[in-house]
Design a protein around this motif. Structure first.
Motif, PDB file in Angstrom:
ATOM      1  N   GLY A  35      30.194  33.536  37.741  1.00  0.00           N
ATOM      2  CA  GLY A  35      31.446  32.913  37.332  1.00  0.00           C
ATOM      3  C   GLY A  35      31.926  33.404  35.985  1.00  0.00           C
ATOM      4  O   GLY A  35      33.130  33.601  35.775  1.00  0.00           O
ATOM      5  N   ALA A  38      33.329  36.967  36.705  1.00  0.00           N
ATOM      6  CA  ALA A  38      34.505  36.999  37.567  1.00  0.00           C
ATOM      7  C   ALA A  38      35.719  36.331  36.930  1.00  0.00           C
ATOM      8  O   ALA A  38      36.842  36.842  37.003  1.00  0.00           O
ATOM      9  CB  ALA A  38      34.176  36.330  38.902  1.00  0.00           C
ATOM     10  N   VAL A  39      35.519  35.181  36.297  1.00  0.00           N
ATOM     11  CA  VAL A  39      36.638  34.444  35.699  1.00  0.00           C
ATOM     12  C   VAL A  39      37.134  35.126  34.425  1.00  0.00           C
ATOM     13  O   VAL A  39      38.321  35.139  34.123  1.00  0.00           O
ATOM     14  CB  VAL A  39      36.225  32.985  35.404  1.00  0.00           C
ATOM     15  CG1 VAL A  39      37.329  32.246  34.655  1.00  0.00           C
ATOM     16  CG2 VAL A  39      35.907  32.256  36.707  1.00  0.00           C
ATOM     17  N   GLN A  47      36.393  26.298  35.503  1.00  0.00           N
ATOM     18  CA  GLN A  47      36.684  27.429  36.391  1.00  0.00           C
ATOM     19  C   GLN A  47      35.407  28.197  36.723  1.00  0.00           C
ATOM     20  O   GLN A  47      35.215  28.634  37.865  1.00  0.00           O
ATOM     21  CB  GLN A  47      37.701  28.367  35.727  1.00  0.00           C
ATOM     22  CG  GLN A  47      39.088  27.783  35.611  1.00  0.00           C
ATOM     23  CD  GLN A  47      40.022  28.700  34.844  1.00  0.00           C
ATOM     24  OE1 GLN A  47      39.650  29.255  33.788  1.00  0.00           O
ATOM     25  NE2 GLN A  47      41.233  28.860  35.345  1.00  0.00           N
ATOM     26  N   TYR A  51      33.773  28.554  40.467  1.00  0.00           N
ATOM     27  CA  TYR A  51      33.507  29.843  41.117  1.00  0.00           C
ATOM     28  C   TYR A  51      32.048  29.936  41.558  1.00  0.00           C
ATOM     29  O   TYR A  51      31.751  30.367  42.683  1.00  0.00           O
ATOM     30  CB  TYR A  51      33.839  30.986  40.157  1.00  0.00           C
ATOM     31  CG  TYR A  51      33.675  32.360  40.791  1.00  0.00           C
ATOM     32  CD1 TYR A  51      34.738  32.974  41.444  1.00  0.00           C
ATOM     33  CD2 TYR A  51      32.455  33.042  40.745  1.00  0.00           C
ATOM     34  CE1 TYR A  51      34.592  34.225  42.033  1.00  0.00           C
ATOM     35  CE2 TYR A  51      32.294  34.276  41.336  1.00  0.00           C
ATOM     36  CZ  TYR A  51      33.365  34.871  41.976  1.00  0.00           C
ATOM     37  OH  TYR A  51      33.210  36.093  42.566  1.00  0.00           O
ATOM     38  N   ASN A  52      31.142  29.547  40.681  1.00  0.00           N
ATOM     39  CA  ASN A  52      29.719  29.584  41.035  1.00  0.00           C
ATOM     40  C   ASN A  52      29.413  28.690  42.231  1.00  0.00           C
ATOM     41  O   ASN A  52      28.609  29.045  43.102  1.00  0.00           O
ATOM     42  CB  ASN A  52      28.868  29.160  39.829  1.00  0.00           C
ATOM     43  CG  ASN A  52      28.863  30.191  38.716  1.00  0.00           C
ATOM     44  OD1 ASN A  52      29.074  31.381  38.962  1.00  0.00           O
ATOM     45  ND2 ASN A  52      28.622  29.749  37.493  1.00  0.00           N
ATOM     46  N   GLN A  54      31.534  27.912  44.565  1.00  0.00           N
ATOM     47  CA  GLN A  54      32.172  28.509  45.735  1.00  0.00           C
ATOM     48  C   GLN A  54      31.304  29.569  46.397  1.00  0.00           C
ATOM     49  O   GLN A  54      31.237  29.664  47.625  1.00  0.00           O
ATOM     50  CB  GLN A  54      33.521  29.116  45.336  1.00  0.00           C
ATOM     51  CG  GLN A  54      34.246  29.826  46.479  1.00  0.00           C
ATOM     52  CD  GLN A  54      35.502  30.532  45.980  1.00  0.00           C
ATOM     53  OE1 GLN A  54      35.936  30.335  44.841  1.00  0.00           O
ATOM     54  NE2 GLN A  54      36.082  31.351  46.836  1.00  0.00           N
ATOM     55  N   LEU A  81      32.261  41.912  40.987  1.00  0.00           N
ATOM     56  CA  LEU A  81      32.801  40.829  40.175  1.00  0.00           C
ATOM     57  C   LEU A  81      33.818  41.323  39.145  1.00  0.00           C
ATOM     58  O   LEU A  81      34.635  40.549  38.656  1.00  0.00           O
ATOM     59  CB  LEU A  81      31.666  40.104  39.441  1.00  0.00           C
ATOM     60  CG  LEU A  81      30.581  39.466  40.311  1.00  0.00           C
ATOM     61  CD1 LEU A  81      29.509  38.847  39.427  1.00  0.00           C
ATOM     62  CD2 LEU A  81      31.174  38.429  41.248  1.00  0.00           C
TER      63      LEU A  81
END
Length: 313
Positions: A35, A38-39, A47, A51-52, A54, A81
């Motif tokens: 996360g 990626a974020v 956020q 993400y993690n 998800q 990522l």
């Protein structure tokens, strides 16, 4: 022979499996989560957590690994990522660069090393001393230093070859060849030194065998004794040296790829590690391991063909 192949194939599969587990565990042992990568640096904690959650990062490790393994077996190695690209597509795009570099350097080093090693063992005297000097210098000179010298001589001073960059074969075969000449030579010199030493030692041992002296007494042509009988007898360690050379070049060409700006797997895994791109790291390492294991398997099958006694081991 069939049992031998089955045993070696099972060992190869086990090796790839163990490496995939170790890489998976090492990736999860780090402090950075997918996360965060990626974020991005501007992402909030909510956020990152979302993400993690998800992607199942908080699931038990065995569940995550089995999910990754199931996808990998179908050809899905995940998504990067950092740029959102498919990891397998990225590997397939970069693989020809590293494979061409490693294969080309192995061919050049094998031909040069075997010729020099046989010459040193047969001629002895001055030829032997010259080959020994070359082998010592080739093994001592760092690849990056040799690459810089080659670039200065053939690219900067004479402009005969490009200093950096890579041209795809389908775009221009001649440009592809030119872009690989200096990187291949940079890697091949040290490899040729290693193979020349091994070939010389193996040939000297083969030429001292009783049956070689018997063949000489039968007035058989010298070239046939040397290149058919003696070289075949000495081939096991030579073939092993060549295979190990390819493995070392395929897995350790990152310095040369960086030096010559080649978009290969070495540069990719360096960037993936630096950016904590877990899917890319896992995918590249597993594919590289698979290549190494396949080469080792082919080496053992070749050795068993050259020496049937090895099939019983």
């Amino acid at each position: 022979m069939i049992l031998f192949v089955i045993k070696r194939f099972a060992l190869a599969v086990t090796t790839v499996f163990v490496v995939s587990v170790l890489v998976f565990l090492l990736v999860h042992a780090g402090d950075t989560t997918p996360g965060v990568v990626a974020v991005g640096i501007g992402g909030t904690q909510e956020q990152i957590e979302a993400y993690n959650e998800q992607i199942g990062w908080y699931d038990p490790l065995i569940v995550q690994y089995l999910a990754w393994l199931g996808s990998a077996l179908t050809g899905d190695l995940g998504t990067s990522l950092t740029n959102g690209s498919d990891v397998l597509d990225e590997i397939l795009r970069r693989f020809p660069v590293t494979a061409s570099l490693a294969f080309g350097a192995t061919v050049v080093s094998s031909v040069l090393g075997v010729v020099l090693g046989v010459t040193a063992a047969v001629r002895r005297g001055l030829a032997d001393r010259l080959v020994s000097v070359f082998a010592g210098m080739g093994a001592a000179v760092p690849a990056f230093w040799l690459g810089i010298v080659l670039v200065f001589v053939f690219a900067v001073q004479s402009s005969l070859l490009p200093a950096t960059g890579y041209v795809r074969f389908e775009d221009s075969p001649s440009g592809w060849f030119s872009s690989l000449v200096l990187p291949v030579l940079t890697l091949a010199i040290g490899g040729a030194a290693f193979i020349a030493r091994q070939t010389r030692a193996s040939m000297l041992e083969a030429l001292g065998q009783e049956y070689i002296r018997t063949l000489r007494a039968t007035a058989m042509p010298t070239w046939r004794i040397l290149y058919v009988h003696a070289l075949r007898s000495a081939s096991l360690p030579i073939v092993a040296s060549i295979a190990l050379q390819f493995i070392a070049l395929f897995g350790g060409s990152i310095i040369v790829e960086v030096l010559f700006a080649l978009p290969g797997l070495g540069v990719a895994v360096q960037g993936a590690v630096g950016q904590a791109d877990a899917p890319a790291v896992q995918g590249i390492v597993v594919v590289a391991t698979l290549v190494v294991v396949v080469v080792n398997l082919l080496l053992e099958l070749t050795n068993s063909f050259l020496d049937p006694k090895l099939r019983t081991s």
